[in-house]
Design a protein around this motif. Structure first.
Motif, PDB file in Angstrom:
ATOM      1  N   THR A  13      16.316 -83.249   0.980  1.00 22.53           N
ATOM      2  CA  THR A  13      15.698 -84.441   0.391  1.00 22.53           C
ATOM      3  C   THR A  13      14.554 -84.960   1.261  1.00 22.53           C
ATOM      4  N   ILE A  14      14.695 -84.837   2.586  1.00 21.40           N
ATOM      5  CA  ILE A  14      13.627 -85.269   3.501  1.00 21.40           C
ATOM      6  C   ILE A  14      12.423 -84.353   3.365  1.00 21.40           C
ATOM      7  N   LEU A  15      12.674 -83.059   3.247  1.00 26.28           N
ATOM      8  CA  LEU A  15      11.572 -82.100   3.103  1.00 26.28           C
ATOM      9  C   LEU A  15      10.874 -82.283   1.751  1.00 26.28           C
ATOM     10  N   ASP A  16      11.641 -82.540   0.716  1.00 22.95           N
ATOM     11  CA  ASP A  16      11.040 -82.772  -0.601  1.00 22.95           C
ATOM     12  C   ASP A  16      10.195 -84.045  -0.579  1.00 22.95           C
ATOM     13  N   ASP A  17      10.670 -85.052   0.122  1.00 24.10           N
ATOM     14  CA  ASP A  17       9.948 -86.321   0.195  1.00 24.10           C
ATOM     15  C   ASP A  17       8.601 -86.156   0.891  1.00 24.10           C
ATOM     16  N   VAL A  18       8.568 -85.423   2.010  1.00 24.42           N
ATOM     17  CA  VAL A  18       7.290 -85.272   2.711  1.00 24.42           C
ATOM     18  C   VAL A  18       6.301 -84.495   1.851  1.00 24.42           C
ATOM     19  N   THR A  19       6.779 -83.531   1.093  1.00 23.73           N
ATOM     20  CA  THR A  19       5.885 -82.793   0.192  1.00 23.73           C
ATOM     21  C   THR A  19       5.269 -83.722  -0.845  1.00 23.73           C
ATOM     22  N   LYS A  20       6.076 -84.592  -1.435  1.00 20.96           N
ATOM     23  CA  LYS A  20       5.560 -85.540  -2.425  1.00 20.96           C
ATOM     24  C   LYS A  20       4.543 -86.487  -1.812  1.00 20.96           C
ATOM     25  N   ARG A  21       4.812 -86.933  -0.597  1.00 24.72           N
ATOM     26  CA  ARG A  21       3.873 -87.838   0.069  1.00 24.72           C
ATOM     27  C   ARG A  21       2.553 -87.132   0.361  1.00 24.72           C
ATOM     28  N   LEU A  22       2.624 -85.865   0.736  1.00 24.15           N
ATOM     29  CA  LEU A  22       1.406 -85.108   1.026  1.00 24.15           C
ATOM     30  C   LEU A  22       0.580 -84.868  -0.236  1.00 24.15           C
ATOM     31  N   GLU A  23       1.213 -84.899  -1.378  1.00 17.55           N
ATOM     32  CA  GLU A  23       0.495 -84.736  -2.648  1.00 17.55           C
ATOM     33  C   GLU A  23      -0.236 -86.011  -3.054  1.00 17.55           C
ATOM     34  N   ARG A  24       0.098 -87.139  -2.405  1.00 16.59           N
ATOM     35  CA  ARG A  24      -0.457 -88.423  -2.824  1.00 16.59           C
ATOM     36  C   ARG A  24      -1.296 -89.082  -1.726  1.00 16.59           C
ATOM     37  N   VAL A  25      -1.829 -88.294  -0.823  1.00 16.29           N
ATOM     38  CA  VAL A  25      -2.626 -88.866   0.262  1.00 16.29           C
ATOM     39  C   VAL A  25      -3.833 -89.597  -0.314  1.00 16.29           C
ATOM     40  N   ARG A  26      -4.065 -90.801   0.120  1.00 21.45           N
ATOM     41  CA  ARG A  26      -5.265 -91.541  -0.244  1.00 21.45           C
ATOM     42  C   ARG A  26      -6.248 -91.428   0.924  1.00 21.45           C
ATOM     43  N   TRP A  27      -7.204 -90.544   0.779  1.00 17.15           N
ATOM     44  CA  TRP A  27      -8.079 -90.199   1.895  1.00 17.15           C
ATOM     45  C   TRP A  27      -9.091 -91.309   2.164  1.00 17.15           C
ATOM     46  N   PRO A  28      -9.302 -91.648   3.433  1.00 13.52           N
ATOM     47  CA  PRO A  28     -10.329 -92.635   3.763  1.00 13.52           C
ATOM     48  C   PRO A  28     -11.720 -92.021   3.653  1.00 13.52           C
ATOM     49  N   ASP A  29     -12.719 -92.902   3.560  1.00 14.08           N
ATOM     50  CA  ASP A  29     -14.078 -92.387   3.592  1.00 14.08           C
ATOM     51  C   ASP A  29     -14.450 -92.002   5.020  1.00 14.08           C
ATOM     52  N   GLU A  30     -15.607 -91.384   5.158  1.00 16.89           N
ATOM     53  CA  GLU A  30     -16.040 -90.921   6.481  1.00 16.89           C
ATOM     54  C   GLU A  30     -17.569 -90.926   6.519  1.00 16.89           C
TER      55      GLU A  30
END
Length: 390
Positions: A13-30
Motif C-alpha cells: 500500500t505504501i509503494l502504491d501510494d508513492v506511485t500515485k503521488r508521483l503521477e500527480r506532481v505539480r511542477w514549479p516553474d523555472e
C-alpha cells in the motif's frame, strides 16, 4: 538487551501510494537557463521522477538490502536498526561506521564487502573487520526520538552500549563522515578506553574559546572558506536547525519534493563535475530517497540538526581527543581543513590527501576508503579483541 533479526518488508500500500503521488506532481516553474543555479533542476527532476514511476524496482532493491544481516535492538526507549557482518579473516576487528544526512546506511554498502572480506578483493585477510552499520535515531529503520535533546552525545552513548553491552565487543574501532564524524568524535571523547582508533572523512569547524591571533594562515583561510560556503550553500542546515517542522510538512507529503531536497545535495557535495549520475545511478539515488519516504523519517532526521544546535556544546579550545585518529581528506568534501586545524583536537596519526571523491566517500570511492581504513587500523589491531557470536 537482545537484538532481533530484522527483514525489510515495505507494505505494498505504501509503494502504491508513492506511485500515485508521483503521477500527480505539480511542477514549479523555472527561470529559463537556470540549470542548477536556483536549486534542483526541473528537467533532471522530471527525468528522475519518470524513472521512479516507470522503471525503478523497490522490491529488487529491497531484496538486495536484505542480503545483509539486519537487526534491531531496544536501547532506552528506541529501537535501533543496524547491519552486523562478521569479517572473513583470522582475527576481524570490530568497526562501527556511522552515516550522515542526507545519507543512510545504504551509503556504506559498497564499502562493506571490501572490509569484511579483503581477500576476495585483492587484500589481506588479516585486515578483515566485523562491520556494524547502524541507522541514526530518526533515520531509516531506527525509531524516531519522541523526546527532546537527543544529540550526537546521546547517540555516541547508544553506540557504546550497542557495541559493548549488546554485541560483546569490549574494544572496537569507529569511523564516519558528516553527522557520523560528530558522533564518532563524541564516542572517542566519552569512551577513550573503548576505542582502538577512529577514522574520519569530515571535520567540523566548531571550536569555542579560540583565540584568532593564534591561528595559522591556512586555518584563517579555512574558516573564511567555511563562512563563505555557509552563506552560499548552508541554507538547508540553518533551516534544519531552526524550523525543521515547517519544511517537514512539504517533504513528508511530496516524494518529488523529498527527492529534490536530497538529490541536489548529492550533486553539489560529490566529485561529479555537475553531473550527479557520474557518481550515483538513479537506482542508488532512489533507494536512499525511498528509505526516507517509506519510513517517514525526513522530519526526524532534520530535527537532529535542531537538537545539536541547541543542546550540544562545541569542543573547548584545548580539549583534546586522545584516541588515535586518521583523517582522509577527499578533494570535493564540503570543507577542507588544514592538518593543523585537525591537530587542535585530534591525536592525528594518519593524514591522507585523496586523489578524488567527495562528501559521500563510501559511495563514491569505496576502494580508496577501504584501503585507508585497512592501513590505519593495521598497526592498532590487538589479538585480545573478543566478539559475541550472533
Amino acid at each position: 538487551m537482545q537484538q532481533e533479526p530484522f527483514t525489510i518488508s515495505i507494505a505494498q500500500t505504501i509503494l502504491d501510494d508513492v506511485t500515485k503521488r508521483l503521477e500527480r506532481v505539480r511542477w514549479p516553474d523555472e527561470v529559463e537557463g537556470a540549470e542548477w543555479d536556483y536549486g534542483a533542476n526541473r528537467e533532471y527532476m522530471r527525468e528522475l521522477v519518470d524513472y521512479w514511476r516507470n522503471t525503478f524496482d523497490w522490491r529488487a532493491e529491497e531484496a538486495r538490502l536484505n542480503q545483509w544481516h539486519h537487526y534491531r535492538v531496544l536501547l532506552d526507549d528506541m529501537q535501533i536498526h543496524f547491519i552486523h557482518e562478521r569479517g572473513r579473516g583470522p582475527n576481524p576487528l570490530p568497526l562501527i561506521i556511522t552515516h550522515g544526512w542526507p545519507g543512510s546506511f545504504v551509503e556504506m554498502l559498497k564499502l562493506l564487502p571490501l572490509l569484511i572480506d579483503p581477500a576476495a578483493h585483492g587484500g589481506d585477510p588479516e585486515d578483515a573487520f566485523d562491520v556494524i552499520l547502524p541507522s541514526l535515531p530518526g533515520f531509516g529503520f531506527s525509531d524516531r526520538p519522541v523526546r527532546q535533546g537527543i544529540t550526537n552525545m546521546q547517540i555516541a552513548d547508544l553506540w557504546k552500549r550497542l557495541m559493548v553491552d549488546v554485541l560483546g565487543y569490549p574494544h572496537f574501532g569507529a569511523g564516519g563522515g558528516d553527522i557520523g564524524s560528530g558522533v564518532t568524535q563524541r564516542l572517542a571523547l566519552m569512551y577513550p578506553d573503548r576505542l582502538i582508533g577512529m577514522h574520519l572523512t569530515y571535520l567540523g569547524s566548531a571550536l569555542s574559546s579560540l583565540d584568532p591571533q593564534g591561528l595559522s594562515e591556512a586555518e584563517r583561510h579555512y574558516l573564511h572558506e567555511v563562512e563563505r560556503w555557509s552563506a552560499k550553500e548552508g541554507a538547508y542546515s540553518h533551516l534544519h536547525a531552526t524550523r525543521p517542522q515547517t519544511l517537514a510538512y512539504a517533504l513528508n507529503d511530496s516524494p518529488a519534493g523529498l527527492a529534490a531536497w536530497i538529490v541536489e545535495k548529492f550533486r553539489a557535495w560529490s566529485d561529479c563535475e555537475g553531473e550527479v549520475e557520474r557518481r550515483f545511478s538513479k537506482d542508488e539515488l532512489l533507494t536512499n530517497i525511498m528509505l526516507y519516504w517509506v519510513t517517514e523519517t525526513i522530519s526526524s532526521s532534520m530535527r537532529l540538526y535542531f537538537e545539536n544546535a541547541r543542546n550540544l556544546s562545541p569542543l573547548q579550545s584545548g580539549q583534546h581527543i586522545e584516541v588515535p585518529t586518521a583523517f582522509a581528506l577527499f578533494p570535493k568534501e564540503i570543507n577542507q581543513p588544514p592538518r593543523e586545524w585537525a591537530e587542535r583536537t585530534l591525536r592525528l596519526q594518519r593524514w591522507t590527501q585523496m586523489p578524488r571523491g567527495g562528501h559521500f566517500a563510501a559511495m563514491e570511492e569505496p576502494a580508496l576508503l577501504a584501503e585507508d581504513l585497512r592501513a590505519f587500523f593495521r598497526p592498532l589491531r590487538t589479538h585480545n579483541v573478543t566478539k559475541q557470536t550472533l
